[in-house]
Design an enzyme around this catalytic site. Structure first.
Site, PDB file in Angstrom:
ATOM      1  N   SER A 144       0.855  -1.196   0.000  1.00 12.37           N
ATOM      2  CA  SER A 144       0.000   0.000   0.000  1.00 12.37           C
ATOM      3  C   SER A 144       0.884   1.237   0.000  1.00 12.37           C
ATOM      4  CB  SER A 144      -0.868  -0.009   1.263  1.00 12.37           C
ATOM      5  OG  SER A 144      -1.429   1.261   1.488  1.00 12.37           O
ATOM      6  N   TYR A 158      -1.841  -0.947  10.352  1.00 14.89           N
ATOM      7  CA  TYR A 158      -2.054  -1.279   8.936  1.00 14.89           C
ATOM      8  C   TYR A 158      -0.824  -0.886   8.119  1.00 14.89           C
ATOM      9  CZ  TYR A 158      -4.082  -1.314   4.272  1.00 14.89           C
ATOM     10  OH  TYR A 158      -4.319  -1.566   2.938  1.00 14.89           O
TER      11      TYR A 158
HETATM   12  N1  LIG Z   1      -8.792  -0.384  -1.068  1.00 17.52           N
HETATM   13  C1  LIG Z   1      -7.673   0.308  -0.961  1.00 17.52           C
HETATM   14  O1  LIG Z   1      -7.663   1.562  -1.034  1.00 17.52           O
HETATM   15  C2  LIG Z   1      -6.364  -0.416  -0.781  1.00 17.52           C
HETATM   16  C3  LIG Z   1      -5.186   0.345  -0.843  1.00 17.52           C
HETATM   17  C4  LIG Z   1      -3.968  -0.293  -0.670  1.00 17.52           C
HETATM   18  C5  LIG Z   1      -3.932  -1.658  -0.466  1.00 17.52           C
HETATM   19  N2  LIG Z   1      -5.094  -2.381  -0.401  1.00 17.52           N
HETATM   20  C6  LIG Z   1      -4.993  -3.828  -0.153  1.00 17.52           C
HETATM   21  O2  LIG Z   1      -5.761  -4.529  -1.108  1.00 17.52           O
HETATM   22  C7  LIG Z   1      -6.175  -5.785  -0.578  1.00 17.52           C
HETATM   23  C8  LIG Z   1      -7.662  -5.978  -0.845  1.00 17.52           C
HETATM   24  O3  LIG Z   1      -8.377  -5.038  -0.062  1.00 17.52           O
HETATM   25  P1  LIG Z   1      -9.781  -4.431  -0.477  1.00 17.52           P
HETATM   26  O4  LIG Z   1      -9.640  -2.967  -0.467  1.00 17.52           O
HETATM   27  O5  LIG Z   1     -10.303  -5.123  -1.677  1.00 17.52           O
HETATM   28  O6  LIG Z   1     -10.626  -4.826   0.830  1.00 17.52           O
HETATM   29  P2  LIG Z   1     -11.968  -5.689   1.022  1.00 17.52           P
HETATM   30  O7  LIG Z   1     -13.005  -5.317   0.032  1.00 17.52           O
HETATM   31  O8  LIG Z   1     -12.286  -5.572   2.473  1.00 17.52           O
HETATM   32  O9  LIG Z   1     -11.494  -7.173   0.677  1.00 17.52           O
HETATM   33  C9  LIG Z   1     -10.646  -7.876   1.529  1.00 17.52           C
HETATM   34  C10 LIG Z   1     -10.619  -9.314   1.066  1.00 17.52           C
HETATM   35  O10 LIG Z   1      -9.702 -10.042   1.910  1.00 17.52           O
HETATM   36  C11 LIG Z   1     -10.346 -11.215   2.353  1.00 17.52           C
HETATM   37  N3  LIG Z   1      -9.833 -11.605   3.672  1.00 17.52           N
HETATM   38  C12 LIG Z   1      -9.750 -10.853   4.799  1.00 17.52           C
HETATM   39  N4  LIG Z   1      -9.265 -11.601   5.808  1.00 17.52           N
HETATM   40  C13 LIG Z   1      -9.045 -12.859   5.307  1.00 17.52           C
HETATM   41  C14 LIG Z   1      -8.578 -14.069   5.849  1.00 17.52           C
HETATM   42  N5  LIG Z   1      -8.219 -14.181   7.138  1.00 17.52           N
HETATM   43  N6  LIG Z   1      -8.478 -15.148   5.029  1.00 17.52           N
HETATM   44  C15 LIG Z   1      -8.828 -15.052   3.736  1.00 17.52           C
HETATM   45  N7  LIG Z   1      -9.290 -13.948   3.155  1.00 17.52           N
HETATM   46  C16 LIG Z   1      -9.405 -12.854   3.946  1.00 17.52           C
HETATM   47  C17 LIG Z   1     -11.833 -10.895   2.400  1.00 17.52           C
HETATM   48  O11 LIG Z   1     -12.577 -12.089   2.176  1.00 17.52           O
HETATM   49  P3  LIG Z   1     -13.373 -12.917   3.287  1.00 17.52           P
HETATM   50  O12 LIG Z   1     -13.827 -11.961   4.339  1.00 17.52           O
HETATM   51  O13 LIG Z   1     -14.505 -13.531   2.500  1.00 17.52           O
HETATM   52  O14 LIG Z   1     -12.395 -13.946   3.775  1.00 17.52           O
HETATM   53  C18 LIG Z   1     -11.974  -9.992   1.182  1.00 17.52           C
HETATM   54  O15 LIG Z   1     -12.210 -10.746   0.017  1.00 17.52           O
HETATM   55  C19 LIG Z   1      -5.806  -5.755   0.905  1.00 17.52           C
HETATM   56  O16 LIG Z   1      -4.613  -6.465   1.123  1.00 17.52           O
HETATM   57  C20 LIG Z   1      -5.595  -4.273   1.183  1.00 17.52           C
HETATM   58  O17 LIG Z   1      -4.720  -4.039   2.256  1.00 17.52           O
HETATM   59  C21 LIG Z   1      -6.305  -1.779  -0.549  1.00 17.52           C
END
Ligand SMILES: NC(=O)c1ccc[n+]([C@@H]2O[C@H](COP(=O)([O-])OP(=O)(O)OC[C@H]3O[C@@H](n4cnc5c(N)ncnc54)[C@H](OP(=O)(O)O)[C@@H]3O)[C@@H](O)[C@H]2O)c1
Length: 266
Positions: A144, A158
């Site tokens: 990130s 985070y």
């Molecule tokens: N959105 C942003 O602005 C942003 C920016 C930088 C980085 N990121 C990174 O991008 C990635 C995806 O995030 P997102 O924004 O798409 O968030 P999100 O919509 O909350 O999705 C998170 C995903 O991770 C899964 N997850 C969480 N805990 C888990 C576990 N213990 N085992 C397996 N799966 C798990 C969830 O699935 P289940 O709950 O069904 O298991 C969900 O599919 C993350 O690593 C986040 O840190 C996001």
């Protein structure tokens, strides 16, 4: 050098947000996918939609909690045995949130650290094991932009967890380069993209919607760079500026300024 076509792609955290978004973009590009997460019903719905749209492609669904290292290896191995190969693994599962440290909520912070770093570590270990056996593969990790500085307040844990992911993937990349290995490692540094992860957050400068963000992520992944800020504009520039921003201007700083007097209990 031309990048190879990565036909079979495993994505963790595919049940929502960027994982789901990237799955849709990769599917539209003709790829076979293994969709992993804990919420199986959401994965099944996504897979059904993709199967209807792209009946010639294969979409596997696997329940997986990335905090269970043994299950991570079993799922990755099973994907390999079922599809005959796994060309790319996207270590995407992660969680946000966590309270400001020093407020008696360390359990929540530890869960963020566990999922985002130890979960990623287990996935990187399983991916490297599989790729070494195959002799090829592309490992992609989601760090990130918040990893370029220690972000204050509720973002501290985070931000630290994502810095750990970036350093881990850099170490693996250096190892593969030193060995002249064909295995590629990419670290993605996304800026703000609207998903459930940051839905509670009021201040999200330059945030883009999940479709735009997912398309930008897939474009970056397909080029297989070492590190990519996504979307490139404005985050490649902002990431540099972030390093020089006064602490009071960093995301999370305002919310962490408190007028509460220090507790007198000891
Ligand atoms: N959105 C942003 O602005 C942003 C920016 C930088 C980085 N990121 C990174 O991008 C990635 C995806 O995030 P997102 O924004 O798409 O968030 P999100 O919509 O909350 O999705 C998170 C995903 O991770 C899964 N997850 C969480 N805990 C888990 C576990 N213990 N085992 C397996 N799966 C798990 C969830 O699935 P289940 O709950 O069904 O298991 C969900 O599919 C993350 O690593 C986040 O840190 C996001």
């Amino acid at each position: 050098m031309a990048t190879p076509l990565r036909q079979t792609i495993l994505i963790t955290g595919a049940s929502s947000g960027l994982g789901e978004g990237m799955a849709k973009v990769f599917a539209a590009r003709g790829r076979d996918l293994v969709l992993c997460a804990r919420r199986l019903d959401r994965l099944e719905n996504l897979a059904s939609t993709l199967r209807r749209a792209y009946p010639r492609q294969r979409f596997l669904v696997r329940a997986l909690d990335v905090n269970d290292a043994q299950a991570v290896w079993q799922v990755f191995l099973d994907a390999h045995q079922t599809l005959g190969r796994v060309d790319r693994i996207v270590v995407n599962a992660g969680r946000g949130g966590a309270s400001r440290l020093g407020e008696g909520q360390v359990g929540d912070a530890m869960d963020v650290a566990r999922t985002n770093f130890l979960g990623a570590l287990a996935q990187c270990d399983a991916a490297m094991r599989l790729f070494r056996q195959q002799g090829f593969g592309h490992l992609v990790t989601l760090s990130s932009v918040s990893a370029v500085r220690g972000m204050p307040g509720a973002m501290a844990t985070y931000s630290a967890s994502k810095a750990a992911v970036a350093v881990l993937s850099e170490a693996l990349r250096n190892e593969m380069k030193a060995a002249n290995s064909p295995i590629r490692i990419t670290t993605l540094m996304p800026g703000f993209i609207h998903t459930d992860l940051n839905a509670h957050q009021a201040h999200k400068p330059f945030a883009v919607d999940v479709e735009t963000g997912s398309r930008a992520l897939v474009r970056a992944i397909e080029q297989e760079p070492g590190v990519a800020y996504v979307p490139g504009w404005p985050w490649a520039l902002l990431a540099r500026l972030l390093k020089w921003l006064p602490a009071s201007q960093l995301p999370g700083a305002q919310a962490s300024i408190t007028t509460a007097a220090p507790s007198s209990t000891n």
